[in-house]
Motif scaffolding. Structure first.
Motif: not given
Length: 127
Positions: A46, A50-51, A54, A96, A102, A105-106, A109
């Motif tokens: 990431l 991107t962090k 997220a 999660t 990625t 993860l998105m 969240r």
């Protein structure tokens, strides 16, 4: 024979613990990602942007579904719906922790934020 004031006090005895637990879980939702991002950031490759995405996409789901959840609260049984949303909220939190990409993860969240909005809309709990 109970008076109106005794009934109100009794409701608060049930509401306060539920609201407290929801506030605690909401705090954990917001902070758990910040603790784990340095570690999963390396595994998922990431970038800093991107962090940030997220972290922020949680609030996008929350924002988009807060009003529909409040409208649903007027229509359906709040007790049953909060119960279902809390179970789904827990499953989304587990999801999660199990993400492998990625995109996952998105999505996790966003779903977590959406379910949080629904639970907060029913309980009348705002952050």
């Amino acid at each position: 024979m109970t008076t109106q004031h005794e009934g109100i006090g009794r409701r608060w005895l049930f509401f306060i613990p539920v609201a407290s637990i929801m506030y605690m879980l909401a705090f954990l939702d917001r902070t758990n990602l910040s603790f784990i991002l340095p570690y999963i950031g390396q595994d998922l490759h990431l970038t800093n942007s991107t962090k940030g995405m997220a972290s922020g996409i949680f609030f996008l789901g929350y924002l988009l579904l807060q009003v529909p959840a409040a409208l649903m609260a007027e229509r359906w049984s709040a007790k049953k719906t909060i119960f279902i949303l809390m179970i789904l909220w827990g499953l989304a939190a587990i999801w999660t922790g199990l993400v492998q990409s990625t995109t996952e993860l998105m999505a996790a969240r966003f779903v977590l934020g959406s379910l949080k909005a629904g639970a907060a809309g029913y309980a009348g709990v705002a952050d």
